[in-house]
Structures are given as C-alpha cells and as structure tokens.
Motif scaffolding. Structure first.
Motif, PDB file in Angstrom:
ATOM      1  N   LYS A  97       0.866  -1.181   0.000  1.00 10.65           N
ATOM      2  CA  LYS A  97       0.000   0.000   0.000  1.00 10.65           C
ATOM      3  C   LYS A  97       0.902   1.230   0.000  1.00 10.65           C
ATOM      4  CE  LYS A  97      -3.457   1.878   3.249  1.00 10.65           C
ATOM      5  NZ  LYS A  97      -4.701   1.215   2.863  1.00 10.65           N
ATOM      6  N   VAL A 100       2.329   4.919   2.311  1.00  6.84           N
ATOM      7  CA  VAL A 100       2.969   4.458   3.551  1.00  6.84           C
ATOM      8  C   VAL A 100       3.996   3.365   3.296  1.00  6.84           C
ATOM      9  CG1 VAL A 100       1.239   5.180   5.222  1.00  6.84           C
ATOM     10  CG2 VAL A 100       0.889   3.084   3.929  1.00  6.84           C
ATOM     11  N   ASP A 128      -3.202   4.750  -2.563  1.00  5.40           N
ATOM     12  CA  ASP A 128      -4.340   4.938  -1.663  1.00  5.40           C
ATOM     13  C   ASP A 128      -4.628   6.438  -1.525  1.00  5.40           C
ATOM     14  OD1 ASP A 128      -6.290   3.672  -0.117  1.00  5.40           O
ATOM     15  OD2 ASP A 128      -5.229   4.136   1.742  1.00  5.40           O
ATOM     16  N   SER A 134      -7.180   5.397   3.315  1.00  9.61           N
ATOM     17  CA  SER A 134      -7.065   5.291   4.775  1.00  9.61           C
ATOM     18  C   SER A 134      -5.703   5.775   5.266  1.00  9.61           C
ATOM     19  CB  SER A 134      -7.266   3.830   5.189  1.00  9.61           C
ATOM     20  OG  SER A 134      -6.306   3.023   4.542  1.00  9.61           O
ATOM     21  N   VAL A 135      -4.950   6.451   4.411  1.00 14.46           N
ATOM     22  CA  VAL A 135      -3.630   6.936   4.840  1.00 14.46           C
ATOM     23  C   VAL A 135      -3.443   8.397   4.450  1.00 14.46           C
ATOM     24  CG1 VAL A 135      -2.596   4.655   4.585  1.00 14.46           C
ATOM     25  CG2 VAL A 135      -2.512   6.259   2.673  1.00 14.46           C
ATOM     26  N   ILE A 441      -1.362   2.478  13.895  1.00 14.10           N
ATOM     27  CA  ILE A 441      -2.158   2.012  12.759  1.00 14.10           C
ATOM     28  C   ILE A 441      -2.686   0.618  13.060  1.00 14.10           C
ATOM     29  CG2 ILE A 441      -2.119   1.468  10.299  1.00 14.10           C
ATOM     30  CD1 ILE A 441      -1.602   4.367  10.712  1.00 14.10           C
ATOM     31  N   GLY A 460       2.634   6.435  12.405  1.00 13.31           N
ATOM     32  CA  GLY A 460       2.975   5.378  11.464  1.00 13.31           C
ATOM     33  C   GLY A 460       2.775   4.014  12.081  1.00 13.31           C
ATOM     34  N   TYR A 461       2.891   3.012  11.231  1.00 13.80           N
ATOM     35  CA  TYR A 461       2.602   1.630  11.608  1.00 13.80           C
ATOM     36  C   TYR A 461       3.664   1.114  12.571  1.00 13.80           C
ATOM     37  CZ  TYR A 461       0.683  -3.085  10.568  1.00 13.80           C
ATOM     38  OH  TYR A 461       0.086  -4.317  10.610  1.00 13.80           O
TER      39      TYR A 461
END
Lengths: 717, 529
Positions: A97, A100, A128, A134-135, A441, A460-461
């Motif tokens: 994705k 990100v 995305d 969603s980001v 996330i 961030g993730y």
C-alpha cells in the motif's frame, strides 16, 4: 486466515484463448504469472492485499510453476527482496500500500535503484489516494523521480493494466531501472475482463535452481565509489533507454481528435474519468472518441520530451490532467516546452484543484473553463448548468436538514476483543486522570472515533511507542502507547521497544494480541496461532491466541521486566492492570499484553462448527446478552462505554417515559462485554445474559422441568 | 441506440454483501450479453462503516456494438445518476446531501430501515435523526422513489439484504435484463440460493408494483399510538379522575397505576394530592385554559416517574415476573426444544443497601464507605450474577421484591420525598409567577433517571437549576436552556457553561479521589545491570 480464495486461484490457471472475469488486482496477479515472474513478495494493505493473499493460498500451484512467494514482515523486507534481480536474470514482483509502504521501503529502493537491475523488478503499489483512502494523502511519483524508477499509471482497463505488467518487466530490463506500477483504489477493485495467455514458468525458478552465485562485481554494490557512477548512469544511459523503449513499444497512447489545435495530456489512470467528463461537455462519445486529441501517459515517469513536444507543437493550448500535488509532470512539461521554445499555452493546476481525487465532477469544473476559453459553445453552457445544479442541490439539501447528518466511520466489529480495552481505559482514566495516548495504525485506531475518542498522535505503523519518547520526559504523568501485534512485528519491536529499553524509558505499552493483521484482512503473522492449535481446540469458538507466545518471549529476550497478560474481555481486571502500570514503582517499560483473538476469525471458525454440531443433533450453548426495557434508565451510559453495533436503542415501551431504551439486536455474539462493563462501571442492572441450550441432554430437560415448575410457582404474573 | 451507459450507485454498510451484489450484477450483464463495469471503495468499511459500489451497463448488446467498446466511468457522477439503491435510510440521505441523485433523472430505491450510528446511540437523551426529515430529502431530490424495509424482507426470507436489493433493482426495470437473467445467476450461487431467491422475489414484486412507497408513506403518516407499557397496566382512571381535566386523564391514569403498583394506595393518594397542587396553580396562572393544562399533564408523567424511583426492591420485582421471563424467551428466539438459562448482572453498593436502612444506620454505613474511598480504595460493591432461572435466584429476587414495607422506612425514601417536595413547590410557585416558567421546571423531571451516580447527578443538576435560575430574569428561558444543556454531556460541561451564561454559579466541584501517577524519574534507567 479463514477466508478462502479457491475461486480466484482457479482463474489464475486460465490459459491462451480463455477470458478472465474479475477484479483489477486479481488480473494483475494473473499477469505476473503470464510474465514469467520468478519470485513474489510484499506486505498486505488495501487496496492490494488480495494480490498476496491469493498468491499465498495458491502455494501448491506456485510450486508447480516454480514461483517463490514470500509474505514479508514489512515493505522494507519486500523491497530488499528485489535485490535478487540485481545480479540474476530473475523477474521479481513485490506489492504494498502506498504512500505508507513506499515510505517504509524507500531505503532499500534507493539501494536497489543505484546499481540497477538485470532481471525485471516490478513494484505493484496501491495508490491509496482520494475517496476511500485510509492513509495520509501523498504521491508515489516523488519516489520514482528521486530514485530514478520507472512509474506506470495504466489506463484502468484490464487489457491495458495486464499488458503494462508485462511491459513493466521488459521496460525494467531494457533500462536496468526498477519499475513501479501504480493502481488507484477504484482501479484495483474495477470488475472487467481480458483475454488471458498461458502462464510462463520462469527459466530460473525454485524448480530450476542456479548452480553458482554470479562473479564478484563491485558495480553491483550500492557503495562508493561506484555510487557516483550509478548516479551518472541514470541520466546518461538508463532513462534514455527507458524513453526509447516507451516510444518504440507505444506504451503511451495517442488519441487524435478534430480540434487538433488543442490537446490534453493525462495520467493513464485518470483516462476514464477524463473521457466521462469530456462526454458531459459533449466533447466525446460513449466509446471515448474525443474531439480534443489526448496523449495518455501509461508511463508517467520518465516523460519522453520528444513525444510531449511533438504533441504540443502547433497547438494553441494543452491541458495537463495530473492528480495530487506537487504537479511534477506539468512542471517537467513546462520546462521542456520552454527549453524547446514551444509557444503552446500550458494549463493544468491553474484550472484544476491542487489537492484531492480527480473525480468526474472535479475534472469537469476545470475542463469547462478550458473549453469555454478555447471552444465556447452551447455544450459548455450545458455542462456549466449541470455543475451549478450540483452545487445548488447540495446547498438545498443542507438547508432542508435541521442539523448535519451524523457521520458513520468504520468501527470495531461486533464482539471485537479490542473494544473492551478502550472501555477499561475510559474507566481507568476516571481514577488516574487523563493520559497521553500515542495511537497507532490498525483496527485499534477505531478507538479514536466515538464513543471513545482517544489518541493524541499517529506517527505510522508500529510507531506509537517511539512517538511518545519525547512526550514522557516532559510530562507529570506516564504516557500510554497502543500497538497491535501487526504493528509490533512490522516495526514496533525495534523502533519502539528496543529504543525504550535501551534508553531506560518510563513508559506503558499496550499490545493488542489478536493474532493477525486484522485491519488489512486478517493475514497471518509470526504470532498467529498455528494450524494444530486450531485443530486441537475442543471449543472451536474460544480464543486460541494464547497458544502462540512469540511476542512474550521476544519481549523477555529483549529484557522487558514488567509484563502482564490480560484477557481483553475482563474489563475490571484490565482497568486494574492499566491503573497498576501507571502507578507502579517500577520506572522502566511496562508492557500490557491484551489477549483476545480477532472476532472475525473466530466467527469464521465457529459458524461452520456450530452448524455442523446442530446438524448432528449435539448439545450447543448459544449466548446472547439483552437489556430489560423496563429496568433500563434510558441514559445510554452503557453505549458510551461500548459502541457495539448490536447494542443500540429503541423507542421506550413505557408510555410514561420519553427517552429511548437500550436494546441488544440480532447479531450479538455474546462476547460478554455488556456484562463486564455493567460490573466494572456499576451501570444500571438492566443487562441479562441468556444461555440458550440447544439439543439439551435428557437429564438436563428432566431437571429443568422440575426446576421450572418451582420457579414459575414463585413468579408473579 | 441510446448512446449513454445506465448508471447505478449502491449504498451499503460493511458486511452487508454489497460486493456480492455488484459481482452478481456484472455477471448478469455478461450472461445477458451487455457490456458492464463495476467498481468500489471498500477500504476498511468491512468494519461496519458506510461504503458505496458503482456500476454502469451499456444499453446495447455486445453483438449490436460489433466490437466497439464503451468507456465506463469509475466514479459516480453527481446529477448524472440513473438510479441509486441503498440498504439504509441515513446513508441514502447522505448521498442526497452529496448531491448524487437529481430530481430530473434519478430513481431512488431505499430501505426504510435504520442502523443507528454511534453518535445517535450515545446521547444521554434521544439523539436519533428524524426519519421524516430523511424521507423528505429522498422525496425532494429524486425523480421517483421507492421506500420499503429491506431488512425486514431479508429477515422474512431468511437471507441477506443484498439479495433483496437485487430483487428491487430487477423489479425497477432499470437494466435491459430479463428476470430469468437475474435468477439464473443467483441460482448459480448454490449455497443459500433458495433463501436469496425468496428475498429477491419479494422485493421484485414490491418494486415492480411500485406499492412500496405508498405503503411506507401510509405507515409513516399513521397516527403514532403509544404502545401499551409493560409497566403500566392501563388502569381505568381512578375515582379522582373527575378532579382532573380530560387532557390530563391518560397520564394521570398511568401515573396513578404506576404508584399503586410501586408502593400502594396511600402512596398513590399522595401522588394525587401533589398533582392537585399543580393543577390549582395552573388554573390560577391560566384561567382561560389556553394551555390546555399542559403543565399538569407533564407533571402527571414526571412526578409519577420520580415518585416511583428505582431501587433494589423495584428491580428485583421487575426481574422476577413471569411476563419478563416470556419477553426474554422471545428476545433470544428460544426454540421449543431449547432450555434457557438466564443470568442477571447486579452490582449493589453501599448506597443501595443504605437506601433501605433507617437514616441513622444508613449514615454510618455511608461514612464507612466514604472512608474506604478516601483511603484510595474502590467503593464497596457486591458484583452478583444471579441465575434467575434457578430456584435460589428466583427466591432471592422475590425476597428482595417483598421489601416494599422497608422502602418507606428507609433513608433514601425520606431524601427523595424531600427533593420531590422541593421540586414540586418550584413548579407550583413558578407556575403562579409565570405559566411558562412552571412548565419548564416541570419538564426538568426528565433529568431524573436511573440508578446510582446517574440518578444522583440528575437530582443535583435539577436542584441546582431550581436554586439559581428559578428566580433569574427571564427564568423560563434560562431553565429551558439549562435543562437542554444538562442532557448534552454527563460531565456537565455544557450545563455549567449555560448556568454561568445566565448569571448562576457553576455546580460546586465535587471531591473525586484521584490516584496520582508517579512522575517518571528523570535519568534513572532500569537497564538490566
């Protein structure tokens, strides 16, 4: 994961003469096999999750073809995997994705692009951007430019999209540049068809292994001094080679039109929207026959200056349709026109908005201005009326409403194991005061929505713990970092935990251990319960995440001294544990493992299991929670502490009372949160737990009939 | 040959099978030989959020087109939509707000069913959007509209809403497909196909006959008669009904019955006597009866509810009735052969028990509990999970329910009566000063509900308003504003703001024991030495 892609896998086997029907992202997957890809990797994330999901489940078939599939731990490891194509004639594809994922992968991408590739390297990214994203909203384009990678943005037509996969590999091999294939959300999910070819098993594959490593070649290292040479090669050889290939193989498409003194240059991905908005202006027919010539860039980097110049020369004006900001393409075109002293007027972001998705309506606003400047006519006026009509309708609708409509963001599923933790956190903060919550996330990010509205930052993730490192030293109270097991393995273990331990930070980390990367479609990770655990579980409905202790042992191995594991549905215990972590004398990193398996996965397991038991006439206990409408006080505090979709409200049946009462509707999976909250928060006593015994044993029935008789005797009407 | 694709926007919630529906439609188009394209933006909407799907079908067969390929749009185009179908009324309205359907062109088929949003559900009073408003939008911004309860049809047919939506689309004749084309594809679905076809057929008929709309409108316009309350056996208005004007009879009857059942005749008589004071005051304030005794009517409601305050005795009684047992059986869909085990969650604390003790004892008990809390411990409470299906459970509930006699001797009863009197006098005097003021104070009864802290909070808010606003300038407006603010948030932020705004002091800050967290020790590391 419990979802099956058997149908999709079948369509991967289609050959020459067949027609594929299905979603764009699956068509891309099929095209990879038709291109003789040797290895595939990636990290899940909408809208490209299915590419990897399907490949992973198609393992058997992939083995037949000799294709290696790897579910990478994050995008960086996926990008690094492409290193195989530096030395060896291997076609490799990875997916994630974007933006990100590309951010995470960028270091490896730079080091891949510098030496360049021998075998074709294709990166399929889900752009995305726009509605449904969603980001954060940024463009992948910048990465293609800075690292000199080709960027494909194909027309959202399955035939073109799949062709660009094959061309992408060839382009990569012809130019030694890695190639990014960018697909917008709607293109990934577009349903169409294309004529398939036979799959090609790669010359070098898991079935036909290489004997020896290639000879040492310093030029293949991303290491000085050769990096300086690489940087020159990009401009002197690679980009020219790419441009040559693009022109010779007509990767970009030229559509003539009768107004040849005008032109539109458009990103391939926006072609359909552009054509529809041309139709709205009466400038194109249903089959895309445009009156204004179109240059459709299926390759948006590198641009071919000659091609663009030839298109522009002799035209009064050209409009560049480029989504997002900054307008890299338009700027490059402006430069090359100026350098060639081509006097064609250039339009783009002066007529179109800088930010946001280019929907048909948005495009039409810009196109209407373009048309009325150069092709004034009744059709343009028609379009103008249509656009103002939309605006007026929206205003009228807003005016017709007393108050704006309530939003409906996504939320925790029915029975989600993460919801109770936010209930506990809400209750805990009533005792210890509000705390700084570093969010992350994952599904748990839904805790930022009502009724919880918690979370101060998302960096961030897997970044939550790291993102509070500057906050906690500056604050009277301890801070809380929330992280999912997905984020933990993707990034959090190193960027967060290791750093906090090394610096002796005083922090609280709460890890949701639900067993999967649920938000991306419940893909499996290293801490996912093993197959045998599912098999051995006597109660197939129960959470089995505790059977995998990888997270706990990893934390112990790193030296975490304060660690508590709590079942998420035990709200009271969770509240106590959180309070304990925030008030404890221990000044180091405190980790709370919130254990509870993803309810989606549990339900996918439990439904067929129960159905089967009932069919066999075996004893089954079904649990449902409920609210006594005459006891409920209509204050809805229970909802402010839960937000479960099945805990809702209905008209008050008591004619004296006016406020609606709470009620539990069908779909309740009996997770137990209602009861746990009623106790933990001392809510009203209106909740009940009903256990329905289906196919009860005979002695149960007998005992029940006696008991029932006495109970009934005690009951008033 | 029409040269424009037919466009349809599908609105659904995550998990409703919108994806399946879209796939069906594309397959149907293919089987019928028409070019079609669909797309969607599912994202994380699978997690109960709202999402949309968009499909375009070209109204000429592939044969007729002889190789020419139409270019379809991936976005729905506002004002250029032929039809929109939605499984949820609010989401329909949302798309209207986004300007998608237009009165010139768009057929809107929508379910009347509501899935309430969290925002609507979490309000302290009633935060639900008004169906009538939503429906108005649909009417105003559609060429034609069909409204019916898709969820109910799906339930009847034992299928999912997507099958019902497919039937509605087919029934509308939007696309150039035959009914068989639709049914063939659904049949091919195999598992659950029968149920799907049932739902499909029902919706098909409803929409094809276009009776959906009229049915629903009729149902909406029908006078809303109050459902019979489970607590309020419609007692024939007692002998005193004569003393009250007709407009008050219904509420008075309900209230009198409630108190008769709650405590007994004497208590019900006290209710009558209290209500008569209000009536008297209102007659003075409004001799012409221009207001139709609205205040007395509302007081009949709120006074009864407050006087029948919820306590252990009351709850135990409600939970142990046969009527309740059978209601639950219905709610959990108990099969004839099934057994039901029913557990009730109680967590009585010191206040609940103290309520039934004489003031002296109660005081001591409460003091002990306060001390616990100030020592940083949780207030004492007894979490219970009572098996109402069991003999012991039922026995204990009935025992508690039989303690009515203790209630009137208990400390809480005394306190409640005192407060009720204070409020009552507020209403009476208020009414004498200005009818509107009295009416507003009467309506403040809405603030009193529930148990424990909720109930405490409500009473404190009401009395504070009474003490500080009842005599303010333009008191009526101030009281109304304060009442509405009090229902805005349970922290009372809005209320305090409103109080200050009307020149009254904010509510006194309560001492809440907070367990202070340690400040992180700077520099001190805990690296394992």
């Amino acid at each position: 994961m419990e979802v099956s892609f058997s149908k999709e896998i079948e369509s991967l086997r289609l050959g020459a003469g067949d027609t594929f029907h299905g979603e764009g992202i699956l068509a891309i997957t099929k095209a990879l096999l038709q291109s003789g890809v040797a290895y595939i990797g990636g990290y899940q994330g909408a809208p490209v999750s299915h590419l990897l999901d399907v490949m992973v489940q198609a393992k058997e078939y992939m083995d037949q073809l000799g294709v290696h599939v790897e579910a990478c731990s994050n995008e960086a490891s996926a990008a690094a995997m492409l290193g195989a194509s530096i030395h060896y004639p291997l076609r490799g594809a990875v997916t994630w994705k974007s933006i990100v994922g590309t951010n995470v992968a960028s270091d490896a991408l730079s080091n891949l692009s510098s030496p360049g590739v021998t075998g074709g390297a294709l990166i399929v990214v889900g752009e995305d951007y726009g509605e449904g994203a969603s980001v954060i909203q940024e463009r992948t384009h910048a990465y293609a430019m800075k690292s000199s990678m080709c960027l494909l943005d194909p027309r959202p037509d399955l035939g073109v999209m799949t062709r660009m996969v094959e061309e992408g590999f060839r382009l990569s091999e012809a130019s030694n540049m890695p190639t990014i294939l960018e697909l917008r959300i709607r293109a990934c999910h577009v349903r169409g068809s294309f004529a398939t070819k036979d799959n090609v098993s790669p010359a070098v594959s898991t079935r036909a292994l290489m004997e020896d490593p290639s000879a040492f070649d310093y030029m293949k290292l991303a290491h000085p001094p050769v990096t300086f040479r690489h940087e020159k090669l990009k401009g002197e050889q690679r980009i020219p080679a790419a441009r040559k290939y693009i022109v010779e193989n007509r990767l970009n498409e030229l559509f003539p039109g009768r107004h040849d003194d005008l032109g539109i240059i458009v990103q391939g991905g926006l072609y359909n929207s552009l054509v529809r908005s041309l139709q709205q202006l009466g400038l194109a027919d249903a089959f895309g026959e445009s009156e204004i010539p179109l240059l459709v860039l299926n390759v948006t980097y590198p641009i071919v200056p000659e091609q663009v110049a030839d298109f522009c020369i002799g035209k009064r004006s050209v409009l560049v349709v480029e989504e997002g900001q900054p307008e890299y393409i338009e700027q490059e075109i402006a430069t090359l026109l100026r350098r060639r002293d081509v006097q064609t007027r250039l339009h783009g972001k002066d007529l179109l908005p800088a930010a946001g998705e280019y929907s048909v309506e948005v495009l039409s606003t810009g196109l209407t201005q373009f048309a009325s400047a150069y092709l004034p006519g009744p059709a343009t006026e028609e379009a103008r009326r249509w656009l103002t009509g939309n605006t007026e309708r929206r205003q009228a609708a807003a005016a017709a409403l007393a108050k704006p409509l309530p939003a409906r963001p996504p939320g925790f599923c029915i029975g989600c194991p993460e919801r109770p933790v936010f209930s506990a956190l809400k209750l805990a903060q009533e005792q210890i005061g509000n705390v700084h919550v570093a969010a992350d996330i994952g599904c748990h990010a839904f805790g930022t929505f009502e009724p919880f509205s918690m979370g101060h930052s998302i960096l961030g993730y897997g970044m939550s713990l790291a993102s509070r490192a500057g906050v906690s030293p500056m604050m009277q109270r301890r801070t809380l970092a929330i992280m999912g097991d997905g984020g933990f393995w993707h990034n959090g273990l190193l960027t967060g935990v290791q750093s906090a331990l090394f610096n002796g930070d005083d922090a609280v980390l709460l890890i949701f251990k639900n067993g999967y990367t649920s938000a991306t479609g419940t893909q499996e990770i290293i801490s996912t319960p093993r197959e045998d655990a599912r098999f051995e579980a006597t109660d197939k409905g129960a959470s089995i995440v505790h059977t995998n202790q990888t997270i706990e042992s990893a934390l112990r191995g790193l030296g975490v001294q304060w660690m508590r594991t709590v079942t998420t549905y035990e709200v009271e215990k969770m509240r106590a544990t959180i309070t304990d972590a925030f008030t404890s004398d221990f000044n180091g990193l405190k980790v709370i493992i919130a254990e509870g398996e993803c309810q989606l996965e549990r339900q996918r397991r439990i439904k067929p299991w129960l159905a089967n038991l009932l069919k066999k006439g075996e004893r089954v206990v079904r649990v449902k929670y409920g609210v006594d409408e005459d006891v409920c006080n209509g204050d809805h505090a229970c909802i402010r502490l839960s937000g479960c979709p099945t805990l809702t409200i209905k008209d008050n049946p008591d004619p004296l009372k006016v406020d609606p009462v709470a009620t539990v509707i069908d779909g309740c999976v009996g997770c137990g949160l209602c009861g746990a909250n009623a106790h933990a928060a001392t809510l009203c006593p209106s909740f009940y737990r009903a256990e329905v015994v289906q196919n009860p044993k005979w002695h149960e029935r007998l005992f029940n009939s006696f008991r029932g008789a006495i109970v009934r005797a005690l009951q008033p009407a | 040959m029409k040269q424009k694709p037919i466009s349809l926007l599908i609105c659904a919630l995550g998990g409703e099978g919108g994806g399946v529906l879209t796939e069906w439609l594309v397959d149907i188009a293919r089987h019928a030989g028409y070019p079609a394209q669909a797309t969607s933006i599912p994202g994380v909407a699978q997690r109960t959020g709202a999402t949309t799907y968009y499909i375009e079908v070209f109204p000429a067969t592939l044969a007729e087109l002889a190789g020419r390929r139409p270019v379809f749009s991936l976005n729905p185009v506002p004002g250029a939509l032929d039809a929109m179908i939605s499984s949820e009324l609010l989401e329909t309205a949302r798309q209207v707000g986004n300007g998608l359907p237009s009165p010139e062109r768009t057929l809107v088929i929508t379910s009347s069913a509501r899935t309430l949003t969290t925002q609507e559900r979490m309000q302290m009073a009633d935060g639900r959007a008004d169906d009538a408003d939503l429906l108005k939008l649909v009417r105003q911004f559609s060429r034609a509209h069909q409204v019916f309860d898709m969820a109910a049809i799906a339930k009847e047919a034992g299928t999912v809403v997507s099958a019902v939506m497919l039937g509605a689309i087919a029934g509308s004749g939007l696309f150039p497909f035959k009914r068989e084309d639709y049914e063939a594809v659904v049949k091919a679905g195999g598992k659950g196909a029968e149920a799907s076809l049932r739902g499909f057929a029902r919706a098909f008929e409803i929409v094809a006959q276009g009776k959906a709309q009229s049915d629903f409108v009729a149902q909406v316009l029908a006078p809303q008669l109050d459902p019979a309350g489970t607590l309020a056996p419609q007692a024939s208005p007692p002998h005193h009904a004569a003393h009250f004007p007709a407009s008050v009879h219904e509420m008075f009857g309900l209230g009198y019955a409630r108190l008769l059942e709650y405590q007994g005749r004497d208590y019900a008589e006290l209710y009558v006597q209290r209500l008569q004071q209000v009536l008297a005051a209102e007659r003075e304030a409004d001799p012409a009866e221009a207001r139709g005794h609205a205040t007395t009517r509302e007081m009949a409601r709120w006074l009864a509810l407050w006087m029948a305050f919820d306590d252990i005795v009351r709850v135990a009684d409600l939970k142990s009735r046969a009527s309740r047992w059978s209601r639950v059986k219905g709610e959990v869909k108990l099969g004839d052969a099934d057994l039901l085990k029913l557990y009730d969650h109680f967590k009585p604390g010191v206040p609940e028990f103290a309520a039934l003790l004489p003031p002296a004892f109660a005081g001591r008990l409460v003091a002990w509990d306060r001390k616990r809390v100030s020592d940083g411990r949780q207030p004492w409470a007894l979490p219970l999970k009572v098996g109402t299906h069991s003999v012991l459970g039922m026995l204990s509930l009935r025992t508690l329910a039989s303690l009515k006699w203790l209630r009137v001797r208990g400390s809480r009863y005394a306190v409640e009566q005192q407060m009720i009197e204070k409020w009552l006098q507020g209403v009476v005097q208020g009414t004498r000063r200005d009818w509107q003021l009295g009416h507003e104070i009467a309506l403040c009864g809405r603030l009193i509900k529930g148990y424990g802290v909720t109930n405490e909070r409500g009473k404190e808010n009401l009395l504070h308003v009474l003490d500080h606003l009842a005599h303010a300038a333009d008191a009526a407006a101030a009281v109304r504003a304060a009442r509405e603010a009090a229902l805005a948030d349970d922290a009372g932020k809005a209320l305090d703001a409103t109080l200050v705004q009307h020149g009254a002091p904010p509510r006194p800050v309560k001492a809440v024991p907070i367990r202070w967290m340690r400040k992180p020790k700077l520099g001190e590391t805990t690296k394992a030495a």
